[in-house]
Write an enzyme that holds these catalytic residues in place. Structure first.
Site, PDB file in Angstrom:
ATOM      1  N   ASN A   9       0.870  -1.175   0.000  1.00  0.00           N
ATOM      2  CA  ASN A   9       0.000   0.000   0.000  1.00  0.00           C
ATOM      3  C   ASN A   9       0.912   1.231   0.000  1.00  0.00           C
ATOM      4  OD1 ASN A   9      -1.880   1.957   0.504  1.00  0.00           O
ATOM      5  ND2 ASN A   9      -2.734   0.990   2.348  1.00  0.00           N
ATOM      6  N   LYS A  16       3.514   0.886   2.888  1.00  0.00           N
ATOM      7  CA  LYS A  16       3.176  -0.123   3.902  1.00  0.00           C
ATOM      8  C   LYS A  16       3.196  -1.476   3.213  1.00  0.00           C
ATOM      9  CE  LYS A  16      -0.100   2.705   6.425  1.00  0.00           C
ATOM     10  NZ  LYS A  16      -1.496   3.045   6.514  1.00  0.00           N
ATOM     11  N   ARG A  90      -2.611  -1.968  -3.458  1.00  0.00           N
ATOM     12  CA  ARG A  90      -3.763  -1.098  -3.292  1.00  0.00           C
ATOM     13  C   ARG A  90      -3.583   0.081  -4.246  1.00  0.00           C
ATOM     14  NH1 ARG A  90      -6.179   1.268   2.283  1.00  0.00           N
ATOM     15  NH2 ARG A  90      -8.040   2.119   1.331  1.00  0.00           N
ATOM     16  N   HIS A 179     -12.842   4.310  -0.625  1.00  0.00           N
ATOM     17  CA  HIS A 179     -13.058   3.336   0.463  1.00  0.00           C
ATOM     18  C   HIS A 179     -13.837   2.117  -0.039  1.00  0.00           C
ATOM     19  CE1 HIS A 179     -12.897   6.805   3.628  1.00  0.00           C
ATOM     20  NE2 HIS A 179     -11.704   6.218   3.522  1.00  0.00           N
ATOM     21  N   ARG A 238     -10.480  17.040   6.289  1.00  0.00           N
ATOM     22  CA  ARG A 238     -11.132  17.450   5.035  1.00  0.00           C
ATOM     23  C   ARG A 238     -12.502  18.051   5.308  1.00  0.00           C
ATOM     24  NH1 ARG A 238     -10.409  11.705   2.390  1.00  0.00           N
ATOM     25  NH2 ARG A 238      -8.356  11.376   3.279  1.00  0.00           N
ATOM     26  N   GLY A 330     -16.278   4.969  13.709  1.00  0.00           N
ATOM     27  CA  GLY A 330     -17.512   4.174  13.679  1.00  0.00           C
ATOM     28  C   GLY A 330     -17.459   2.968  14.603  1.00  0.00           C
ATOM     29  N   GLU A 331     -16.273   2.356  14.720  1.00  0.00           N
ATOM     30  CA  GLU A 331     -16.159   1.149  15.547  1.00  0.00           C
ATOM     31  C   GLU A 331     -16.006   1.461  17.031  1.00  0.00           C
ATOM     32  OE1 GLU A 331     -12.991  -1.357  13.963  1.00  0.00           O
ATOM     33  OE2 GLU A 331     -13.679  -0.870  11.948  1.00  0.00           O
ATOM     34  N   ASN A 332     -15.573   2.703  17.334  1.00  0.00           N
ATOM     35  CA  ASN A 332     -15.193   2.994  18.731  1.00  0.00           C
ATOM     36  C   ASN A 332     -15.932   4.135  19.412  1.00  0.00           C
ATOM     37  OD1 ASN A 332     -12.915   1.110  18.945  1.00  0.00           O
ATOM     38  ND2 ASN A 332     -12.114   2.352  17.273  1.00  0.00           N
ATOM     39  N   GLU A 387      -9.943  -4.039   5.250  1.00  0.00           N
ATOM     40  CA  GLU A 387      -9.579  -3.810   3.849  1.00  0.00           C
ATOM     41  C   GLU A 387      -8.436  -4.722   3.433  1.00  0.00           C
ATOM     42  OE1 GLU A 387      -9.464   0.311   5.171  1.00  0.00           O
ATOM     43  OE2 GLU A 387     -10.091   0.874   3.162  1.00  0.00           O
TER      44      GLU A 387
HETATM   45  P1  AMP Z   1      -9.073   5.178  10.952  1.00  0.00           P
HETATM   46  O1  AMP Z   1      -8.766   6.231   9.930  1.00  0.00           O
HETATM   47  O2  AMP Z   1     -10.140   4.214  10.538  1.00  0.00           O
HETATM   48  O3  AMP Z   1      -7.863   4.506  11.513  1.00  0.00           O
HETATM   49  O4  AMP Z   1      -9.713   5.980  12.214  1.00  0.00           O
HETATM   50  C1  AMP Z   1      -9.000   6.964  12.906  1.00  0.00           C
HETATM   51  C2  AMP Z   1      -9.982   7.727  13.776  1.00  0.00           C
HETATM   52  O5  AMP Z   1     -10.578   6.829  14.728  1.00  0.00           O
HETATM   53  C3  AMP Z   1      -9.291   8.844  14.593  1.00  0.00           C
HETATM   54  O6  AMP Z   1     -10.035  10.044  14.481  1.00  0.00           O
HETATM   55  C4  AMP Z   1      -9.386   8.311  16.010  1.00  0.00           C
HETATM   56  O7  AMP Z   1      -9.515   9.339  16.945  1.00  0.00           O
HETATM   57  C5  AMP Z   1     -10.655   7.478  15.974  1.00  0.00           C
HETATM   58  N1  AMP Z   1     -10.676   6.565  17.106  1.00  0.00           N
HETATM   59  C6  AMP Z   1      -9.830   5.541  17.361  1.00  0.00           C
HETATM   60  N2  AMP Z   1     -10.110   4.987  18.574  1.00  0.00           N
HETATM   61  C7  AMP Z   1     -11.158   5.697  19.094  1.00  0.00           C
HETATM   62  C8  AMP Z   1     -11.895   5.627  20.307  1.00  0.00           C
HETATM   63  N3  AMP Z   1     -11.609   4.735  21.225  1.00  0.00           N
HETATM   64  N4  AMP Z   1     -12.915   6.495  20.488  1.00  0.00           N
HETATM   65  C9  AMP Z   1     -13.181   7.427  19.555  1.00  0.00           C
HETATM   66  N5  AMP Z   1     -12.522   7.541  18.383  1.00  0.00           N
HETATM   67  C10 AMP Z   1     -11.523   6.699  18.153  1.00  0.00           C
END
Ligand code: AMP
Length: 415
Positions: A9, A16, A90, A179, A238, A330-332, A387
């Site tokens: 990537n 990477k 990628r 994405h 952005r 979204g996950e956290n 991904e």
């Molecule tokens: P990604 O680009 O998918 O790696 O996501 C990065 C974003 O996820 C950053 O803005 C991080 O602050 C957010 N993020 C990671 N862990 C957490 C968390 N525990 N709570 C809220 N946001 C998070």
């Protein structure tokens, strides 16, 4: 017998890579070469729970590929470069050429080169990575996996901009979407979950870059990113969509060039522009301590996501199998998810299961699941994206098709 597959990537100044044992999809080592082209370039290798950092001047992507192969050999991750049976790259932009991954031949490489104008930051590094690997390992199948490919099924009315038609015909101006590998992974996961192909989904990939995808009958029907990844949602740095007249106005008012303004929209806007921080955790901490700009930034992000969910709900005629949250935020980001679902609750008849929502994040024991109650009209779920897995799967499947043209392609085992 295990075979080794390499995933690459390349970014504008980084590379990477990950080496996998297949078909078990076990990662042997991953590396991240940074600041390519600078005197202070360095790289990190991670394997067996260990992390090694090394400083070395690496002036271009061709040198970066050589350093990568040297490390793989010196550390005996491979005994010879012929151990590598396939390489997945990628690639940012497949334009209108590609709706799925392809084996790279001369024609494919020329097409990727012709798309450099649409991906000027990414394509030069990606092309250098492909060409270096081709010159070192000409016999090994190399596969391009495009960020745009999944979105090629959008109907024309959803991907056209209402600008002079010649801009589309002569300059390729249209919505491409990005994405795609993540949106495809979530779509495939949901097809398995619901045990049907014709799933209708609203996917919210909310990371530092963020985009949403409206999936109708298992295919991309609409998405938020456009000609470039600048469009759509509020992101880490952005702006997302803005009135395009702002560009000319700011050029004149602040005596800036179009390039400078575009760079500000990409690198100094979004959460960073409003709250002064681009990492969502920092913005959340500031907001919790009473910082009004951080609170505003979070409300703007929430609204931009909620608006597209409502739009896609209408585009799907209300027939939505699931709304899915994925990627870092979204996950956290438990509270952001809650506020999005709650803001749509009466309009879309969805009901948050607060306890379930609170229990799902990467750092908690559950990383995926449903965050709505049984009474909710639409299911809202959290699914970690992968991904890398998608790139690996396409690379493995296609390389094997090439290697063993007549024999059946093996099924990839999940990790
Ligand atoms: P990604 O680009 O998918 O790696 O996501 C990065 C974003 O996820 C950053 O803005 C991080 O602050 C957010 N993020 C990671 N862990 C957490 C968390 N525990 N709570 C809220 N946001 C998070």
């Amino acid at each position: 017998m295990c075979e080794k597959f390499l995933i690459i990537n390349a970014g504008s100044s980084s590379l990477k890579f990950s080496l996998y044992d297949m078909p078990v999809a076990k990662e042997i080592v991953n590396g991240y070469i940074e600041k390519i082209g600078n005197q202070d370039s360095f790289y990190t290798l991670k394997y067996n729970g260990q992390k090694q950092e090394k400083n070395r001047v690496i002036m271009n992507h061709t040198e970066a590929v050589k350093v990568m192969l040297e490390e793989l050999l010196e550390n005996q991750f491979i005994s010879d470069i012929s151990d590598i049976k396939g390489i997945g790259h990628r690639v940012l932009h497949g334009g209108e050429f590609y709706s799925e991954s392809v084996i790279i031949d001369d024609e494919v490489l020329n097409n990727i080169k012709s798309l450099t104008k649409l991906g000027p930051l990414h394509h030069p590094g990606e092309i250098a990575g492909i060409e270096s690997m081709q010159s070192i390992m000409p016999e090994v199948p190399q596969i391009a996996v495009f960020d745009t490919a999944f979105h090629q099924t959008m109907p024309k009315e959803n991907y056209m901009y209402a600008v002079p038609y010649s801009w589309y015909e002569e300059n390729g101006v249209r919505k491409y979407g990005f994405h795609g590998t993540s949106h495809k992974y979530i779509t495939e996961t949901m097809k398995n979950y619901f045990n049907k192909d014709n799933v209708n989904l609203i996917i919210c990939h909310i990371g530092s870059g963020a985009s949403m995808c409206c999936v109708k009958d298992g295919k991309c029907y609409d998405t938020t990113m456009g000609l470039t990844p600048l469009d759509g949602l509020v992101m880490g740095t952005r702006s997302g969509n803005i009135d395009s007249s702002i560009i000319e106005y700011i050029c004149k008012e602040r005596n800036m060039s179009v390039e400078e303004v575009t760079s500000e929209l990409n690198k100094r806007s979004g959460l960073l522009g409003i709250a002064g921080k681009n990492d969502f955790r920092d913005v959340e901490n500031l907001a919790n301590s009473g910082n009004e700009k951080a609170q505003l930034a979070i409300k703007m992000l929430k609204n931009s996501i909620a608006k597209y969910i409502a739009q896609y709900y209408v585009e799907l005629d209300g027939k939505v199998d699931a709304i899915v949250f994925t990627a870092g935020i979204g996950e956290n980001a438990v509270s952001l998810r809650a506020s999005i679902v709650n803001s749509l609750s009466s309009a879309l008849n969805i009901e948050l299961d607060q306890e379930a929502n609170n229990s799902i994040a990467r750092f908690k024991e559950k990383q995926s699941g449903m965050i709505t109650t049984e009474d909710s009209k639409i299911k809202v779920m959290v699914i970690p994206t992968n991904e890398e897995y998608m790139i690996l799967k396409d690379t493995y499947d296609m390389a094997n098709k090439k290697i063993e043209k007549s024999s059946k392609v093996k099924n990839l085992e999940y990790k």
